[in-house]
Design a protein around this motif. Sequence first.
Motif, PDB file in Angstrom:
ATOM      1  N   GLY A   1       0.782  -1.231   0.000  1.00 26.11           N
ATOM      2  CA  GLY A   1       0.000   0.000   0.000  1.00 26.11           C
ATOM      3  C   GLY A   1       0.810   1.275   0.000  1.00 26.11           C
ATOM      4  N   ASP A   2       2.120   1.153  -0.070  1.00 22.07           N
ATOM      5  CA  ASP A   2       2.983   2.344  -0.018  1.00 22.07           C
ATOM      6  C   ASP A   2       3.551   2.614  -1.394  1.00 22.07           C
ATOM      7  OD1 ASP A   2       5.093   4.213   0.412  1.00 22.07           O
ATOM      8  OD2 ASP A   2       5.201   3.581   2.509  1.00 22.07           O
ATOM      9  N   PRO A   3       3.223   3.776  -1.980  1.00 19.41           N
ATOM     10  CA  PRO A   3       3.688   4.089  -3.350  1.00 19.41           C
ATOM     11  C   PRO A   3       5.199   4.243  -3.479  1.00 19.41           C
ATOM     12  CG  PRO A   3       2.694   6.021  -2.323  1.00 19.41           C
ATOM     13  CD  PRO A   3       2.434   4.878  -1.405  1.00 19.41           C
ATOM     14  N   ASP A   4       5.892   4.331  -2.351  1.00 19.91           N
ATOM     15  CA  ASP A   4       7.347   4.484  -2.394  1.00 19.91           C
ATOM     16  C   ASP A   4       8.067   3.156  -2.620  1.00 19.91           C
ATOM     17  OD1 ASP A   4       7.110   7.177  -1.973  1.00 19.91           O
ATOM     18  OD2 ASP A   4       7.489   7.059   0.180  1.00 19.91           O
TER      19      ASP A   4
ATOM     20  N   SER B   1      23.459   1.633   8.195  1.00 20.60           N
ATOM     21  CA  SER B   1      23.366   0.378   8.936  1.00 20.60           C
ATOM     22  C   SER B   1      22.181   0.436   9.896  1.00 20.60           C
ATOM     23  CB  SER B   1      24.649   0.128   9.730  1.00 20.60           C
ATOM     24  OG  SER B   1      25.738  -0.051   8.850  1.00 20.60           O
ATOM     25  N   VAL B   2      21.408  -0.629   9.904  1.00 23.31           N
ATOM     26  CA  VAL B   2      20.235  -0.722  10.774  1.00 23.31           C
ATOM     27  C   VAL B   2      20.319  -2.022  11.550  1.00 23.31           C
ATOM     28  CG1 VAL B   2      17.727  -0.684  10.886  1.00 23.31           C
ATOM     29  CG2 VAL B   2      18.890   0.472   9.001  1.00 23.31           C
ATOM     30  N   LEU B   3      20.247  -1.937  12.879  1.00 20.49           N
ATOM     31  CA  LEU B   3      20.346  -3.127  13.720  1.00 20.49           C
ATOM     32  C   LEU B   3      19.227  -3.118  14.746  1.00 20.49           C
ATOM     33  CD1 LEU B   3      24.174  -3.044  14.478  1.00 20.49           C
ATOM     34  CD2 LEU B   3      23.034  -4.465  12.774  1.00 20.49           C
ATOM     35  N   SER B   4      18.612  -4.272  14.952  1.00 20.97           N
ATOM     36  CA  SER B   4      17.633  -4.383  16.024  1.00 20.97           C
ATOM     37  C   SER B   4      18.366  -4.206  17.346  1.00 20.97           C
ATOM     38  CB  SER B   4      16.933  -5.742  15.981  1.00 20.97           C
ATOM     39  OG  SER B   4      17.841  -6.771  16.343  1.00 20.97           O
ATOM     40  N   PRO B   5      17.670  -3.745  18.401  1.00 23.85           N
ATOM     41  CA  PRO B   5      18.349  -3.494  19.687  1.00 23.85           C
ATOM     42  C   PRO B   5      19.117  -4.693  20.225  1.00 23.85           C
ATOM     43  CG  PRO B   5      16.167  -2.513  19.693  1.00 23.85           C
ATOM     44  CD  PRO B   5      16.264  -3.315  18.424  1.00 23.85           C
ATOM     45  N   SER B   6      18.547  -5.889  20.129  1.00 25.43           N
ATOM     46  CA  SER B   6      19.237  -7.062  20.669  1.00 25.43           C
ATOM     47  C   SER B   6      20.512  -7.363  19.891  1.00 25.43           C
ATOM     48  CB  SER B   6      18.316  -8.288  20.655  1.00 25.43           C
ATOM     49  OG  SER B   6      17.989  -8.662  19.332  1.00 25.43           O
ATOM     50  N   VAL B   7      20.466  -7.162  18.574  1.00 25.40           N
ATOM     51  CA  VAL B   7      21.640  -7.401  17.738  1.00 25.40           C
ATOM     52  C   VAL B   7      22.711  -6.350  18.020  1.00 25.40           C
ATOM     53  CG1 VAL B   7      22.498  -7.399  15.370  1.00 25.40           C
ATOM     54  CG2 VAL B   7      20.371  -8.584  15.928  1.00 25.40           C
ATOM     55  N   ALA B   8      22.295  -5.102  18.152  1.00 24.85           N
ATOM     56  CA  ALA B   8      23.252  -4.034  18.476  1.00 24.85           C
ATOM     57  C   ALA B   8      23.928  -4.313  19.810  1.00 24.85           C
ATOM     58  CB  ALA B   8      22.537  -2.684  18.513  1.00 24.85           C
ATOM     59  N   GLY B   9      23.144  -4.797  20.779  1.00 23.63           N
ATOM     60  CA  GLY B   9      23.713  -5.128  22.081  1.00 23.63           C
ATOM     61  C   GLY B   9      24.743  -6.231  21.992  1.00 23.63           C
TER      62      GLY B   9
ATOM     63  N   GLU C   1      29.492  -9.802   8.499  1.00 27.94           N
ATOM     64  CA  GLU C   1      30.781  -9.946   7.821  1.00 27.94           C
ATOM     65  C   GLU C   1      30.604 -10.212   6.330  1.00 27.94           C
ATOM     66  OE1 GLU C   1      32.551 -13.053  10.065  1.00 27.94           O
ATOM     67  OE2 GLU C   1      33.186 -11.744  11.717  1.00 27.94           O
ATOM     68  N   ALA C   2      29.519 -10.886   5.970  1.00 28.97           N
ATOM     69  CA  ALA C   2      29.278 -11.189   4.558  1.00 28.97           C
ATOM     70  C   ALA C   2      28.880  -9.951   3.774  1.00 28.97           C
ATOM     71  CB  ALA C   2      28.192 -12.258   4.430  1.00 28.97           C
ATOM     72  N   GLY C   3      28.407  -8.914   4.486  1.00 30.01           N
ATOM     73  CA  GLY C   3      28.082  -7.679   3.786  1.00 30.01           C
ATOM     74  C   GLY C   3      26.680  -7.155   3.986  1.00 30.01           C
ATOM     75  N   ALA C   4      25.930  -7.702   4.942  1.00 29.84           N
ATOM     76  CA  ALA C   4      24.575  -7.205   5.189  1.00 29.84           C
ATOM     77  C   ALA C   4      24.618  -5.752   5.651  1.00 29.84           C
ATOM     78  CB  ALA C   4      23.879  -8.064   6.237  1.00 29.84           C
ATOM     79  N   THR C   5      23.699  -4.947   5.123  1.00 31.91           N
ATOM     80  CA  THR C   5      23.615  -3.539   5.513  1.00 31.91           C
ATOM     81  C   THR C   5      22.951  -3.387   6.865  1.00 31.91           C
ATOM     82  OG1 THR C   5      23.442  -2.913   3.183  1.00 31.91           O
ATOM     83  CG2 THR C   5      22.765  -1.265   4.791  1.00 31.91           C
ATOM     84  N   GLY C   6      21.996  -4.286   7.163  1.00 33.87           N
ATOM     85  CA  GLY C   6      21.291  -4.208   8.432  1.00 33.87           C
ATOM     86  C   GLY C   6      20.801  -5.567   8.868  1.00 33.87           C
ATOM     87  N   TYR C   7      20.287  -5.616  10.108  1.00 31.59           N
ATOM     88  CA  TYR C   7      19.864  -6.897  10.685  1.00 31.59           C
ATOM     89  C   TYR C   7      18.677  -6.634  11.591  1.00 31.59           C
ATOM     90  CZ  TYR C   7      20.756 -11.711  12.335  1.00 31.59           C
ATOM     91  OH  TYR C   7      20.682 -13.058  12.604  1.00 31.59           O
ATOM     92  N   LEU C   8      17.497  -7.106  11.179  1.00 37.97           N
ATOM     93  CA  LEU C   8      16.273  -6.947  11.956  1.00 37.97           C
ATOM     94  C   LEU C   8      15.693  -8.306  12.296  1.00 37.97           C
ATOM     95  CD1 LEU C   8      14.043  -4.088  10.466  1.00 37.97           C
ATOM     96  CD2 LEU C   8      15.497  -4.014  12.486  1.00 37.97           C
ATOM     97  N   LEU C   9      14.904  -8.337  13.372  1.00 38.42           N
ATOM     98  CA  LEU C   9      14.187  -9.548  13.730  1.00 38.42           C
ATOM     99  C   LEU C   9      12.749  -9.447  13.227  1.00 38.42           C
ATOM    100  CD1 LEU C   9      15.498 -10.139  17.360  1.00 38.42           C
ATOM    101  CD2 LEU C   9      16.406 -10.989  15.184  1.00 38.42           C
TER     102      LEU C   9
ATOM    103  N   GLU D   1       8.812   0.151  11.970  1.00 45.03           N
ATOM    104  CA  GLU D   1      10.260  -0.007  12.115  1.00 45.03           C
ATOM    105  C   GLU D   1      10.851  -0.683  10.887  1.00 45.03           C
ATOM    106  OE1 GLU D   1      13.497  -2.297  14.992  1.00 45.03           O
ATOM    107  OE2 GLU D   1      11.447  -1.988  15.697  1.00 45.03           O
ATOM    108  N   LEU D   2      10.145  -1.674  10.348  1.00 48.91           N
ATOM    109  CA  LEU D   2      10.622  -2.366   9.154  1.00 48.91           C
ATOM    110  C   LEU D   2      10.701  -1.420   7.973  1.00 48.91           C
ATOM    111  CD1 LEU D   2      11.405  -4.870   7.551  1.00 48.91           C
ATOM    112  CD2 LEU D   2       8.968  -5.428   7.343  1.00 48.91           C
ATOM    113  N   ILE D   3       9.680  -0.593   7.797  1.00 51.60           N
ATOM    114  CA  ILE D   3       9.674   0.356   6.678  1.00 51.60           C
ATOM    115  C   ILE D   3      10.805   1.371   6.830  1.00 51.60           C
ATOM    116  CG2 ILE D   3       8.377   2.252   5.623  1.00 51.60           C
ATOM    117  CD1 ILE D   3       5.834   0.638   6.120  1.00 51.60           C
ATOM    118  N   ARG D   4      10.989   1.878   8.048  1.00 48.69           N
ATOM    119  CA  ARG D   4      12.103   2.815   8.276  1.00 48.69           C
ATOM    120  C   ARG D   4      13.435   2.152   7.991  1.00 48.69           C
ATOM    121  NH1 ARG D   4       9.157   4.387  12.946  1.00 48.69           N
ATOM    122  NH2 ARG D   4      10.488   3.056  14.233  1.00 48.69           N
ATOM    123  N   ALA D   5      13.564   0.884   8.388  1.00 44.18           N
ATOM    124  CA  ALA D   5      14.817   0.165   8.188  1.00 44.18           C
ATOM    125  C   ALA D   5      15.119  -0.015   6.703  1.00 44.18           C
ATOM    126  CB  ALA D   5      14.756  -1.193   8.877  1.00 44.18           C
TER     127      ALA D   5
END
Length: 204
Positions: free
Chosen positions: A23-26, A121-129, A93-101, A108-112
Amino acid sequence: MIRLLIVDDHPIVRDGLRGVFAGDPDFEVTGEAANGAEALALADGADVVLMDLRMPEMSGVEAIARLRETHPGVRVLVLTTFDTDSDVLPAIEAGATGYLLKDAPREELIRAVRAAHRGESVLSPSVAGRLMGRVRAPSPGTLSKREREVLALVADGTTNREVARRLFVSEATIKTHLLHIYDKLGVRDRAAAVAKAYERGLLP
């Protein structure tokens, strides 16, 4: 317009993710893949890949590494249920830009995805920790200040009893320090510990 490729081996998850962006035109979902091999075949034209990790035929980590070689301009945002070190670190290490659960809220997913598209880089709080914990943790083989003090005295030929007297601790404490030193340096006795410490530059 951000063009998305959704990669997950569960059809219901792919359907749900498609619905989030429909539903998002972007956004435009350009394709769906059930494993890493299919993702590589469908990556042309995608700006951001939403990548699961544990999939048949080719894992997400392997696909990320391959995409970095074949499609260096494509951003990969991991979206998975796993946040253990054995999942997070190889993906980054393989090259992911971000990591979400997968329990991340829709907003949050759309912002990421937007951030990943910008190369952020986008990381979920648990991953950042977890990653911060790894950075702050002493590396294997690193001796504490007290362990270096003990080892320096041992290198001078001082007995455990004398080391304990000089450092105002019990002899049992010194023996415990030595056991930790042996373990960290991968040796079995005092002489080998001293030799290894000089080899590594841990003693002046």
